[in-house]
Design an enzyme around this catalytic site. Sequence first.
Site, mmCIF file in Angstrom:
data_model
loop_
_atom_site.group_PDB
_atom_site.id
_atom_site.type_symbol
_atom_site.label_atom_id
_atom_site.label_comp_id
_atom_site.label_asym_id
_atom_site.label_seq_id
_atom_site.Cartn_x
_atom_site.Cartn_y
_atom_site.Cartn_z
ATOM 1 C CG ASP A 269 -11.870 5.196 -7.850
ATOM 2 O OD1 ASP A 269 -12.094 4.106 -7.278
ATOM 3 O OD2 ASP A 269 -11.017 5.337 -8.744
ATOM 4 N NE ARG B 126 -2.150 -4.954 -6.727
ATOM 5 C CZ ARG B 126 -3.032 -4.209 -6.068
ATOM 6 N NH1 ARG B 126 -2.723 -2.975 -5.715
ATOM 7 N NH2 ARG B 126 -4.226 -4.692 -5.753
ATOM 8 C CD GLU C 270 -4.250 5.104 -9.737
ATOM 9 O OE1 GLU C 270 -4.611 4.194 -10.522
ATOM 10 O OE2 GLU C 270 -4.882 5.398 -8.707
ATOM 11 C CG HIS D 216 -2.443 2.461 -8.192
ATOM 12 N ND1 HIS D 216 -2.531 3.175 -7.021
ATOM 13 C CD2 HIS D 216 -3.696 1.993 -8.411
ATOM 14 C CE1 HIS D 216 -3.769 3.121 -6.564
ATOM 15 N NE2 HIS D 216 -4.495 2.425 -7.389
ATOM 16 N NE ARG E 258 -3.782 0.122 0.371
ATOM 17 C CZ ARG E 258 -4.615 -0.252 -0.571
ATOM 18 N NH1 ARG E 258 -4.657 0.407 -1.713
ATOM 19 N NH2 ARG E 258 -5.411 -1.284 -0.400
HETATM 20 O O1 TA6 Z 1 -6.851 3.508 -8.664
HETATM 21 C C1 TA6 Z 1 -8.051 3.578 -8.005
HETATM 22 C C2 TA6 Z 1 -8.478 2.183 -7.590
HETATM 23 O O2 TA6 Z 1 -8.877 1.410 -8.681
HETATM 24 C C3 TA6 Z 1 -9.580 2.337 -6.547
HETATM 25 O O3 TA6 Z 1 -10.815 1.906 -7.047
HETATM 26 C C4 TA6 Z 1 -9.071 1.504 -5.375
HETATM 27 O O4 TA6 Z 1 -9.559 0.194 -5.462
HETATM 28 C C5 TA6 Z 1 -7.583 1.609 -5.563
HETATM 29 O O5 TA6 Z 1 -7.394 1.477 -6.954
HETATM 30 C C6 TA6 Z 1 -6.750 0.678 -4.737
HETATM 31 O O6 TA6 Z 1 -6.881 -0.639 -5.181
HETATM 32 P P1 TA6 Z 1 -6.136 -1.781 -4.300
HETATM 33 O O7 TA6 Z 1 -6.450 -3.068 -4.993
HETATM 34 O O8 TA6 Z 1 -4.672 -1.451 -4.320
HETATM 35 O O9 TA6 Z 1 -6.707 -1.649 -2.902
#
Ligand code: TA6
Length: 299
Positions: free
Chosen positions: A214, A98, A273, A170, A72
């Site tokens: 989002d 990832r 992103e 991301h 994260r």
């Molecule tokens: O980039 C935005 C997103 O698609 C959100 O919808 C949220 O799910 C985020 O990515 C994080 O995703 P993750 O799978 O890393 O918790």
Amino acid sequence: MELSSLRSRFGQEGVQFEQLGEDLSVVRLQSQLGSVSIALNGAHVLEYSDASGAALLWLSEKANLENGKPIRGGVPICWPWFGPHPEDSEKPAHGFARVSQWELIDIKDERSDGGLAAELRLTDSEFSRSLWPYPFELRFRVSLLLGALGFELTTHNTGERAFQICEALHTYFGVRSIHSTSVDGLDGVPYLDQLESMERKDQKGTIQFDREVDRIYLDPPTKAWVDGSRSGKRIEIESRGSQSAVVWNPWIDKAKRMADFGDEEYLEMLCYETANAGPHVISVEPGEQHTIGASIRAL
Ligand code: TA6
């Protein structure tokens, strides 16, 4: 590859190897241009500081630092799909790149100007083929540049059939407070609102935050800026090979629902992103390749 093997094969001035968390092997590049740490798990950029010491990226204090788990913060690589798998929600969100163990294959010493780059590779495996039935080779290059950090993700189709991908770098940026943070450069750009059934809307002015955001912006300009960064400096993101930009802050409720995200941490981060997501699907013919890239800098 064991730390000792990494050190013997790639160790040199400005290149260190360390273990983080449970079992994360991390390569750390350092030169007069700054420093960057990359976990082999996911080829995941964990942190970056530029020559002035400004730390641009954000990492959750509750991040899982374990092989096979998404981390994260930093720069997760979403590939070969973005978000939940379109047909099978059992498959890992944002694809398998990832959560895969990448191989460090080269350290490029462009030290004439302090440049130092790491090149990592991921190829298809029994694990990947169980999720996505195509041979491929992914290369990810992370470069300490003059005043910036550069990323380049290149997809090679090493098989006999064309395949389609979505992808994203991301990137999580550290901000002083989301309440005084804005994203500039997307005025007038259409976006799909992931929180409202992908409804298409148009961005008016700068993006500001008073709730979960989002959004998948469609065909944005190549440059965007984040105001309110932790360093106090404006952050510039320049993208290439990308037709989408995703902007995300989870806000209060979603932050509470994520185990690897502190309840209050939504206040100190923002994702911008560089992506090909939503309607932007990239088709790669056999033998062909596609590159998406970005550079981030504190102005
Ligand atoms: O980039 C935005 C997103 O698609 C959100 O919808 C949220 O799910 C985020 O990515 C994080 O995703 P993750 O799978 O890393 O918790």
